[in-house]
Scaffold this motif. Structure first.
Motif, PDB file in Angstrom:
ATOM      1  N   HIS A 119       0.877  -1.338   0.096  1.00  0.00           N
ATOM      2  CA  HIS A 119      -0.077  -0.030  -0.010  1.00  0.00           C
ATOM      3  C   HIS A 119       0.822   1.365  -0.015  1.00  0.00           C
ATOM      4  N   ILE A 120       1.833   1.252   1.068  1.00  0.00           N
ATOM      5  CA  ILE A 120       2.790   2.405   0.965  1.00  0.00           C
ATOM      6  C   ILE A 120       3.287   2.704  -0.462  1.00  0.00           C
ATOM      7  N   LEU A 121       3.774   1.709  -1.101  1.00  0.00           N
ATOM      8  CA  LEU A 121       4.443   1.989  -2.370  1.00  0.00           C
ATOM      9  C   LEU A 121       3.584   2.475  -3.269  1.00  0.00           C
ATOM     10  N   VAL A 122       2.234   2.116  -3.448  1.00  0.00           N
ATOM     11  CA  VAL A 122       1.333   2.832  -4.189  1.00  0.00           C
ATOM     12  C   VAL A 122       1.060   4.249  -3.947  1.00  0.00           C
ATOM     13  N   ILE A 123       0.992   4.293  -2.553  1.00  0.00           N
ATOM     14  CA  ILE A 123       0.781   5.725  -2.073  1.00  0.00           C
ATOM     15  C   ILE A 123       1.835   6.741  -2.416  1.00  0.00           C
ATOM     16  N   ARG A 124       2.964   6.252  -2.350  1.00  0.00           N
ATOM     17  CA  ARG A 124       4.262   7.076  -2.430  1.00  0.00           C
ATOM     18  C   ARG A 124       4.277   7.319  -3.948  1.00  0.00           C
ATOM     19  N   GLY A 125       3.927   6.448  -4.667  1.00  0.00           N
ATOM     20  CA  GLY A 125       4.020   6.734  -6.301  1.00  0.00           C
ATOM     21  C   GLY A 125       3.116   7.734  -6.579  1.00  0.00           C
ATOM     22  N   LEU A 126       1.698   7.703  -6.070  1.00  0.00           N
ATOM     23  CA  LEU A 126       0.788   8.931  -6.261  1.00  0.00           C
ATOM     24  C   LEU A 126       1.077  10.198  -5.649  1.00  0.00           C
ATOM     25  N   GLU A 127       1.756   9.814  -4.664  1.00  0.00           N
ATOM     26  CA  GLU A 127       2.284  11.277  -3.880  1.00  0.00           C
ATOM     27  C   GLU A 127       3.241  11.920  -4.869  1.00  0.00           C
ATOM     28  N   GLN A 144      -7.174  14.691 -10.712  1.00  0.00           N
ATOM     29  CA  GLN A 144      -7.065  13.330 -10.748  1.00  0.00           C
ATOM     30  C   GLN A 144      -6.322  12.511  -9.852  1.00  0.00           C
ATOM     31  N   THR A 145      -4.841  13.088  -9.627  1.00  0.00           N
ATOM     32  CA  THR A 145      -3.884  12.509  -8.973  1.00  0.00           C
ATOM     33  C   THR A 145      -4.217  12.600  -7.347  1.00  0.00           C
ATOM     34  N   ASN A 146      -4.864  13.617  -7.221  1.00  0.00           N
ATOM     35  CA  ASN A 146      -5.160  14.080  -5.854  1.00  0.00           C
ATOM     36  C   ASN A 146      -6.174  12.892  -5.354  1.00  0.00           C
ATOM     37  N   ARG A 147      -7.143  12.686  -6.324  1.00  0.00           N
ATOM     38  CA  ARG A 147      -8.195  11.887  -6.013  1.00  0.00           C
ATOM     39  C   ARG A 147      -7.585  10.320  -5.960  1.00  0.00           C
ATOM     40  N   ASP A 148      -6.616  10.100  -6.892  1.00  0.00           N
ATOM     41  CA  ASP A 148      -6.257   8.600  -6.863  1.00  0.00           C
ATOM     42  C   ASP A 148      -5.394   8.520  -5.364  1.00  0.00           C
ATOM     43  N   HIS A 150      -5.653   9.948  -2.400  1.00  0.00           N
ATOM     44  CA  HIS A 150      -6.357   9.908  -1.474  1.00  0.00           C
ATOM     45  C   HIS A 150      -7.516   8.309  -1.288  1.00  0.00           C
ATOM     46  N   MET A 151      -7.789   7.929  -2.443  1.00  0.00           N
ATOM     47  CA  MET A 151      -8.369   6.743  -2.565  1.00  0.00           C
ATOM     48  C   MET A 151      -7.507   5.383  -2.218  1.00  0.00           C
ATOM     49  N   ALA A 152      -6.013   5.534  -2.675  1.00  0.00           N
ATOM     50  CA  ALA A 152      -4.978   4.710  -2.251  1.00  0.00           C
ATOM     51  C   ALA A 152      -4.954   4.744  -0.808  1.00  0.00           C
ATOM     52  N   ILE A 153      -4.883   5.776  -0.118  1.00  0.00           N
ATOM     53  CA  ILE A 153      -4.882   5.737   1.225  1.00  0.00           C
ATOM     54  C   ILE A 153      -6.301   4.948   1.712  1.00  0.00           C
ATOM     55  N   ALA A 154      -7.482   5.300   1.272  1.00  0.00           N
ATOM     56  CA  ALA A 154      -8.702   4.688   1.677  1.00  0.00           C
ATOM     57  C   ALA A 154      -8.551   3.355   1.612  1.00  0.00           C
ATOM     58  N   GLU A 155      -8.268   2.740   0.339  1.00  0.00           N
ATOM     59  CA  GLU A 155      -7.917   1.261   0.246  1.00  0.00           C
ATOM     60  C   GLU A 155      -7.051   0.676   1.090  1.00  0.00           C
ATOM     61  N   ALA A 156      -6.161   1.405   1.515  1.00  0.00           N
ATOM     62  CA  ALA A 156      -5.139   0.847   2.391  1.00  0.00           C
ATOM     63  C   ALA A 156      -5.631   0.607   3.966  1.00  0.00           C
ATOM     64  N   GLY A 157      -6.666   1.409   4.189  1.00  0.00           N
ATOM     65  CA  GLY A 157      -7.468   1.039   5.356  1.00  0.00           C
ATOM     66  C   GLY A 157      -8.501  -0.309   5.460  1.00  0.00           C
ATOM     67  N   GLY A 158      -8.822  -0.815   4.218  1.00  0.00           N
ATOM     68  CA  GLY A 158      -9.331  -2.115   4.054  1.00  0.00           C
ATOM     69  C   GLY A 158     -10.941  -2.045   3.979  1.00  0.00           C
ATOM     70  N   ASN A 159     -11.484  -1.017   4.313  1.00  0.00           N
ATOM     71  CA  ASN A 159     -12.861  -0.935   4.408  1.00  0.00           C
ATOM     72  C   ASN A 159     -13.327  -0.456   3.502  1.00  0.00           C
ATOM     73  N   SER A 160     -14.190  -1.197   2.529  1.00  0.00           N
ATOM     74  CA  SER A 160     -14.582  -0.969   1.215  1.00  0.00           C
ATOM     75  C   SER A 160     -15.920   0.049   1.580  1.00  0.00           C
ATOM     76  N   TYR A 161     -16.637   0.109   2.428  1.00  0.00           N
ATOM     77  CA  TYR A 161     -17.614   0.911   2.682  1.00  0.00           C
ATOM     78  C   TYR A 161     -17.014   2.500   2.872  1.00  0.00           C
ATOM     79  N   PHE A 162     -15.872   2.760   3.552  1.00  0.00           N
ATOM     80  CA  PHE A 162     -15.262   3.969   3.454  1.00  0.00           C
ATOM     81  C   PHE A 162     -14.786   4.358   2.152  1.00  0.00           C
ATOM     82  N   LEU A 169     -17.586  11.046  -2.883  1.00  0.00           N
ATOM     83  CA  LEU A 169     -17.221  12.461  -2.252  1.00  0.00           C
ATOM     84  C   LEU A 169     -16.310  13.113  -3.286  1.00  0.00           C
ATOM     85  N   LEU A 170     -15.138  12.526  -3.307  1.00  0.00           N
ATOM     86  CA  LEU A 170     -14.215  13.259  -4.142  1.00  0.00           C
ATOM     87  C   LEU A 170     -14.481  13.271  -5.561  1.00  0.00           C
ATOM     88  N   ASP A 171     -15.408  12.174  -6.114  1.00  0.00           N
ATOM     89  CA  ASP A 171     -15.893  12.472  -7.547  1.00  0.00           C
ATOM     90  C   ASP A 171     -16.970  13.680  -7.540  1.00  0.00           C
TER      91      ASP A 171
END
Length: 245
Positions: A119-127, A144-148, A150-162, A169-171
């Motif tokens: 997850h960190i690898l993906v987040i760092r790349g998007l940062e 677009q990259t701001n959305r991606d 923050h979505m990578a951060i959300a996905e790292a949390g593992g809660n699909s509802y979040f 909201l980002l869209d």
């Protein structure tokens, strides 16, 4: 028209369907860019006949592109079957900002608690991609990259509802984010780019409380900047109208 076959023997769509699909995609991308950069203002008509003439295409790909924009929340179909650029409901912004701030906090805190190295690898790349877009003043890439990011951060949390709620909201806020960058004349101060780096560091260290505080501050400065810009713009418009009266 019969469908052809690809080299591996699979059936391909008829040429006319492929061309139509490419045309719809081209129209969609160009209209989407114009809506996001606000050169097509909220409430602008999206007339099929006019667009068909503008893009030199039949109405079918135009209609398909408009349906995609409606699905994205960037356009709205009216009861009279006309389509317009979706309005921005500024009266609902306080409610929107409240929900957005909460999701910034929840997803960043959750990521700090559940992140894995991949997850960190993906987040760092998007940062890094976001910082690069900021340096180029490429606003659409920034959005677009701001959305991606923050979505990578959300996905790292593992809660699909979040993730699902935050993505929505980002869209919905893409044009609001365009206003945010406009408030800086598209020259985002480096300190706000660094806020992403600080959040990533807290997530990587697993410091949920710090990640929460940083996300709260990050959301607050965005909200404050947008509110001040809108208030200033409204005041200027009011002054101009009073001068003309």
């Amino acid at each position: 028209m019969a469908a052809g076959k690809s080299k591996d023997g699979a059936k391909e769509a008829p040429a006319e369907i492929r061309v139509r699909g490419q045309g719809a995609r081209s129209v969609y991308e160009r209209l989407r860019q114009s809506i996001l950069d606000l050169s097509l203002p909220p409430g602008s008509p999206l007339d099929e006949a006019t667009l068909s003439e503008q893009f030199a295409m039949s109405r079918t790909p135009i209609r398909e592109a408009l349906l995609r924009l409606v699905a994205d929340g960037l356009a709205r179909s009216l009861p009279n079957r006309n389509t317009i650029v979706a309005p921005i409901d500024f009266q609902q912004l306080p409610t929107y900002f409240e929900a957005l701030t909460l999701m910034y906090r929840v997803t960043t805190r959750s990521a700090a608690m559940h992140r894995r190295p991949e997850h960190i690898l993906v987040i760092r790349g998007l940062e890094a991609a976001y910082a690069e877009a900021v340096s180029r003043r490429d606003v659409l890439a920034m959005i677009q990259t701001n959305r991606d990011f923050h979505m990578a951060i959300a996905e790292a949390g593992g809660n699909s509802y979040f993730s699902g709620l935050f993505g929505r909201l980002l869209d919905e806020g893409r044009r609001i984010l365009r206003i945010y960058y406009s408030s800086f004349d598209d020259r985002l101060p480096h300190q706000y780019v660094e806020e992403h780096s600080e959040m990533v560091a807290a997530i990587e260290e697993g410091d949920a409380d710090l990640a929460d505080r940083l996300a709260t501050a990050h959301a607050a400065q965005i909200v404050r900047q947008i509110q001040n810009y809108i208030a200033r713009d409204t005041a200027i418009s009011l002054s101009v109208n009073l001068d003309r009266s």
